[in-house]
Design an enzyme around this catalytic site. Structure first.
Site, PDB file in Angstrom:
ATOM      1  CB  SER A  25      -0.866   0.061   1.254  1.00 40.54           C
ATOM      2  OG  SER A  25      -1.580  -1.114   1.443  1.00 40.54           O
ATOM      3  CG  HIS A  83      -2.435  -0.539  -4.006  1.00 39.81           C
ATOM      4  ND1 HIS A  83      -2.817   0.746  -3.742  1.00 39.81           N
ATOM      5  CD2 HIS A  83      -2.633  -1.226  -2.857  1.00 39.81           C
ATOM      6  CE1 HIS A  83      -3.224   0.839  -2.487  1.00 39.81           C
ATOM      7  NE2 HIS A  83      -3.127  -0.345  -1.941  1.00 39.81           N
ATOM      8  CD  GLU A  87      -3.376   3.496  -6.526  1.00 31.36           C
ATOM      9  OE1 GLU A  87      -3.644   4.693  -6.518  1.00 31.36           O
ATOM     10  OE2 GLU A  87      -2.816   2.931  -5.559  1.00 31.36           O
ATOM     11  CG  ASN A  91      -3.687   4.144   0.182  1.00 30.70           C
ATOM     12  OD1 ASN A  91      -4.910   4.184   0.215  1.00 30.70           O
ATOM     13  ND2 ASN A  91      -3.012   3.026   0.348  1.00 30.70           N
TER      14      ASN A  91
HETATM   15  P1  NAI Z   1      -3.054  -9.844   6.468  1.00 30.88           P
HETATM   16  O1  NAI Z   1      -2.359  -9.675   7.742  1.00 30.88           O
HETATM   17  O2  NAI Z   1      -4.520 -10.084   6.467  1.00 30.88           O
HETATM   18  O3  NAI Z   1      -2.411 -11.022   5.632  1.00 30.88           O
HETATM   19  C1  NAI Z   1      -1.049 -11.185   5.447  1.00 30.88           C
HETATM   20  C2  NAI Z   1      -0.786 -12.657   5.267  1.00 30.88           C
HETATM   21  O4  NAI Z   1       0.562 -12.843   4.854  1.00 30.88           O
HETATM   22  C3  NAI Z   1      -0.959 -13.479   6.565  1.00 30.88           C
HETATM   23  O5  NAI Z   1      -1.884 -14.513   6.310  1.00 30.88           O
HETATM   24  C4  NAI Z   1       0.423 -14.002   6.848  1.00 30.88           C
HETATM   25  O6  NAI Z   1       0.408 -15.282   7.431  1.00 30.88           O
HETATM   26  C5  NAI Z   1       1.045 -13.994   5.470  1.00 30.88           C
HETATM   27  N1  NAI Z   1       2.505 -13.932   5.497  1.00 30.88           N
HETATM   28  C6  NAI Z   1       3.285 -13.150   6.267  1.00 30.88           C
HETATM   29  N2  NAI Z   1       4.580 -13.389   6.019  1.00 30.88           N
HETATM   30  C7  NAI Z   1       4.636 -14.350   5.087  1.00 30.88           C
HETATM   31  C8  NAI Z   1       5.673 -15.034   4.435  1.00 30.88           C
HETATM   32  N3  NAI Z   1       6.929 -14.772   4.720  1.00 30.88           N
HETATM   33  N4  NAI Z   1       5.373 -15.964   3.523  1.00 30.88           N
HETATM   34  C9  NAI Z   1       4.095 -16.247   3.243  1.00 30.88           C
HETATM   35  N5  NAI Z   1       3.054 -15.640   3.829  1.00 30.88           N
HETATM   36  C10 NAI Z   1       3.320 -14.700   4.734  1.00 30.88           C
HETATM   37  O7  NAI Z   1      -2.698  -8.532   5.608  1.00 30.88           O
HETATM   38  P2  NAI Z   1      -3.513  -7.854   4.426  1.00 30.88           P
HETATM   39  O8  NAI Z   1      -4.431  -6.850   4.979  1.00 30.88           O
HETATM   40  O9  NAI Z   1      -4.022  -8.894   3.532  1.00 30.88           O
HETATM   41  O10 NAI Z   1      -2.369  -7.045   3.683  1.00 30.88           O
HETATM   42  C11 NAI Z   1      -1.433  -7.641   2.841  1.00 30.88           C
HETATM   43  C12 NAI Z   1      -0.774  -6.601   1.969  1.00 30.88           C
HETATM   44  O11 NAI Z   1      -1.775  -5.950   1.206  1.00 30.88           O
HETATM   45  C13 NAI Z   1      -0.045  -5.512   2.722  1.00 30.88           C
HETATM   46  O12 NAI Z   1       1.084  -5.134   1.994  1.00 30.88           O
HETATM   47  C14 NAI Z   1      -1.056  -4.389   2.762  1.00 30.88           C
HETATM   48  O13 NAI Z   1      -0.464  -3.128   2.883  1.00 30.88           O
HETATM   49  C15 NAI Z   1      -1.700  -4.552   1.412  1.00 30.88           C
HETATM   50  N6  NAI Z   1      -3.034  -3.985   1.292  1.00 30.88           N
HETATM   51  C16 NAI Z   1      -3.956  -4.152   2.283  1.00 30.88           C
HETATM   52  C17 NAI Z   1      -5.228  -3.621   2.147  1.00 30.88           C
HETATM   53  C18 NAI Z   1      -6.249  -3.828   3.209  1.00 30.88           C
HETATM   54  O14 NAI Z   1      -7.285  -3.140   3.165  1.00 30.88           O
HETATM   55  N7  NAI Z   1      -6.089  -4.738   4.128  1.00 30.88           N
HETATM   56  C19 NAI Z   1      -5.604  -2.851   0.945  1.00 30.88           C
HETATM   57  C20 NAI Z   1      -4.591  -2.817  -0.067  1.00 30.88           C
HETATM   58  C21 NAI Z   1      -3.346  -3.348   0.128  1.00 30.88           C
END
Ligand code: NAI
Length: 679
Positions: free
Chosen positions: A402, A423, A435, A473
């Site tokens: 993000s 994104h 994006e 953002n």
């Molecule tokens: P989340 O915390 O729900 O999911 C992240 C997942 O990645 C977890 O299931 C975790 O176990 C896994 N993970 C962590 N390290 C890992 C590794 N080394 N190998 C494999 N899996 C691994 O986070 P979320 O919200 O899904 O965010 C993920 C990305 O998306 C971030 O970069 C965030 O900034 C971006 N993002 C999030 C949005 C949101 O509204 N939540 C919107 C747009 C982008």
């Protein structure tokens, strides 16, 4: 001789080809050509029937939208349709591809409709801030009844041929050659004007339900109300009178601000798909997509990819997270199928295209890898160095980050040219915006592949430079910051939210913050503390809330208090906290009127938008409006912040921006606003 309408005789049948590529848009020339052809059909005794057909791969897929913002020129469409109805010989519409808007109304003005099997029909005018203006709201209910016509007209939905046939909108579906079938049909058909049919009766309850659903879906906008009234008039008034009313309302609405704004959105979305720097660059084929991280975003992206017909491999770091991710995807398809949105077979087919793995070696098959792990540069680094080791050469490697620096992420690989940002927005299987982020080394092929895959997933890709927060953002952060300043200046969260919801946002900024969690921005402020402009006002209210453990809905309290399953309610503790913050800074709080709140919030957005344009993060002003409408709940009928800014004109916008500068205090850098006015 028309250049866009050509006639040909087939025995006694006059075939009228509409030939206005690429989509045979209805225009003045097209209307003139059809009218001439109908006059020829009437005048020549040897001709017994007419067939209207589109050349190329569609019937008239809509009207030329540019005409709607200008004075109308005769012949207008109702006149053309009246000529068809007045002609004593039957006219058959042969429909393939799309018959939309004026194209569909023209077909409804014919005596019969023969469709190709893959045809779609519909009336999208309401999605463009208008109502159908050539009989759509009068002839359609005569075939399908008022409640269903309200649904079709207000939603603008595209209805497939089979349903249209079942409801009598089509008279036949042609599996063989469409033109031959329509010519044959014209030999059997008699004059049958839809305007002579009576409107089928419908139960009041059904009518009310359709009306309420349409109003809800259309956010009660004036053109949605007008469309409902116009369809209902079909039961109440003689058709000629109702047609005149419909035309009058159409003529007025097409010049309304909503209509200009929605047309602006339409063109902005179309232009965003044309990325000049990627012209002529072929995207790589993508069959298999690997998604790393099965959290909120990873599972949403996986669903979007499965929906798009791709093979998907979901990769996680531990069995529990992987299992949870798989269950989330399975649950999604279960619910979709239980609600009847997809068939059980389709649900099963989608799920069978999903593989899950804990082994990096599973990446080897992927044409595209999308990383969606924690928003932490160290973690992203580790993950990208693994991707580098295991993904096949030539695969496109994307991050869903993000805010993080894409170049820093790409540096963890030995192939930064293959790295791009993709994104997505939450929920990723629903939100349209993607994006596509260009790193300093990203190759044109990798970017073109990113754009192509977003389109294949039926998303709206917008190209962005690699800047903090990219386009959306960053603008959102400026907006939120301005709203926080207004807390210090005298407004309360509920007043600010109410004013912006009245403007059209689905939720105000503080309700949004509570929903997504206050801790994300808190962590970000801490991480970027050193980069902060020391001259800028710093609002510590959100920090205080976080320190109190009020992280939003998930903790039962944030800007609002949340009782069990309720909408948030204003909380006296938050009031006290805000008032203490004002006293701490020696600010005498004053009442902010709703229009001042909206102006400040939107001016802050417009200023940041101008800054992004000046920095080249965004290459086209209208792209910003695509981002805001498709990713941030900016009301489409307001057009977007660029449209909003342009409506003021340069002079007034400059004046207002000076005013913002004075009241927002030190630190607000006013950008060169000229970019907002350039196409
Ligand atoms: P989340 O915390 O729900 O999911 C992240 C997942 O990645 C977890 O299931 C975790 O176990 C896994 N993970 C962590 N390290 C890992 C590794 N080394 N190998 C494999 N899996 C691994 O986070 P979320 O919200 O899904 O965010 C993920 C990305 O998306 C971030 O970069 C965030 O900034 C971006 N993002 C999030 C949005 C949101 O509204 N939540 C919107 C747009 C982008």
């Amino acid at each position: 001789m028309s250049t866009v309408v050509r006639t040909e005789r087939r025995g006694g049948v006059l075939v009228v080809f509409i030939e206005n590529p690429p989509v045979n848009a209805g225009s003045l020339e097209v209307r003139r050509g059809i009218l001439d052809a109908i006059n020829e059909l009437s005048a020549k005794p040897a001709l017994t029937a007419g067939v209207l057909i589109g050349a190329g791969n569609t019937f008239i897929a809509g009207s030329d939208l540019r005409e709607f913002g200008q004075p109308l020129e005769a012949p207008e469409l109702p006149g053309v349709i009246a000529a068809i109805e007045a002609c004593e010989k039957p006219v058959v519409a042969a429909l393939h591809g799309a018959a939309l808007g004026g194209g569909f109304e023209l077909a409804l003005g014919c005596d019969a409709r023969v469709g190709a099997r893959r045809l779609v029909v519909g009336l999208p005018e309401v999605t463009l801030g208008m109502i159908p203006g050539a009989g759509g709201t009068q002839r359609l209910p005569r075939l399908i009844g008022v409640p269903r016509a309200i649904d079709w007209v207000c939603s603008g939905k595209r209805v497939p041929a089979e349903l249209a046939l079942e409801l009598g909108v089509l008279d036949a579906i042609a599996d063989e050659d469409l033109l031959d079938a329509a010519i044959k049909f014209s030999g059997r058909t008699k004059k049958r004007k839809l305007k002579d049919l009576s409107v089928p009766t419908s139960a009041e309850g059904e009518l009310l339900a359709a009306e309420q659903a349409a109003l809800r879906q259309g956010k009660g906008r004036p053109h949605v109300r007008a469309a409902i009234e116009s369809v209902k008039l079909s039961r109440l008034a003689p058709i000629d009178e109702a047609l005149r009313c419909e035309r009058a309302v159409f003529t007025e609405l097409r010049m309304s601000t909503d209509a200009f704004a929605l047309r602006h959105q339409f063109f902005a979305e179309r232009d965003a798909q044309k990325v000049s720097e990627l012209r002529g660059v072929d995207p790589l084929p993508v069959t298999t997509i690997a998604v790393i991280g099965a959290g909120t975003m990873g599972t949403g992206i996986a669903i979007a990819a499965l929906d798009g017909g791709h093979q998907v491999t979901l990769l996680e770091r531990d069995p529990q997270s992987l299992q949870r991710g798989r269950e989330r995807v399975a649950k999604h398809y279960e619910t979709q199928s239980a609600k009847g949105k997809i068939s059980a077979q389709d649900a099963e087919r989608m799920l069978s295209a999903l593989a899950t793995s804990l082994d990096w070696a599973a990446l080897a098959k992927a044409d595209l890898v999308i990383e969606a792990v924690f928003e932490d540069l160290r973690v992203k680094h580790e993950v990208f160095s693994q991707i580098d080791q295991h993904a096949r050469k030539g695969a496109v490697l994307a991050s869903n980050t993000s805010y993080l620096d894409l170049d820093a992420i790409a540096a963890a690989t030995g192939r930064p040219e293959d790295v791009i940002g993709l994104h997505f927005f939450s929920p990723a299987n629903v939100m349209k915006l993607v994006e596509v982020v260009r790193g300093k080394a990203s190759s044109a092929t990798a970017l073109a592949t990113g754009v192509a895959i977003a389109k294949a997933l039926r998303k709206m890709p917008v190209l962005s430079g690699n800047a903090f927060g990219f386009i959306g953002n960053r603008i959102y952060a400026a907006y939120r910051y301005q709203c926080e300043l207004m807390l210090e200046d005298g407004a309360y969260p509920e007043q600010i939210d109410a004013a912006l919801e009245e403007f059209g946002f689905a939720m105000g900024p503080f309700a949004v913050a509570d929903m997504s969690g206050l801790d994300i921005a808190w962590r970000m402020r801490q991480a970027r503390a050193e980069l902060r402009n020391p001259a800028a006002r710093y609002v510590s209210i959100p920090d205080r809330l976080c320190e109190m453990g009020r992280l939003g809905r998930k903790t039962g309290a944030g800007y609002y208090a949340y009782a069990e399953a309720s909408r948030g309610t204003p909380d006296p503790i938050v009031r006290q906290l805000i008032e203490a913050a004002r006293i701490g800074k020696g600010i005498q709080g004053r009442v902010l009127a709703p229009h001042e709140i909206v102006d400040r919030a939107l001016l802050a957005m417009a200023n940041e938008a101008a800054q992004l344009l000046a920095e080249g993060v965004c290459s086209r002003a209208s792209d910003i409006d695509v981002v805001l409408a498709n990713g941030y709940g900016f009301p489409r009928w307001q057009g977007g912040v660029v449209f909003w800014a342009r409506r003021h004109g340069r002079e007034a916008l400059n004046q207002k921006m000076k005013w913002l500068n004075e009241i927002a205090g030190e630190g607000l850098v006013i950008a060169d606003l000229e970019g907002l006015f350039e196409d």
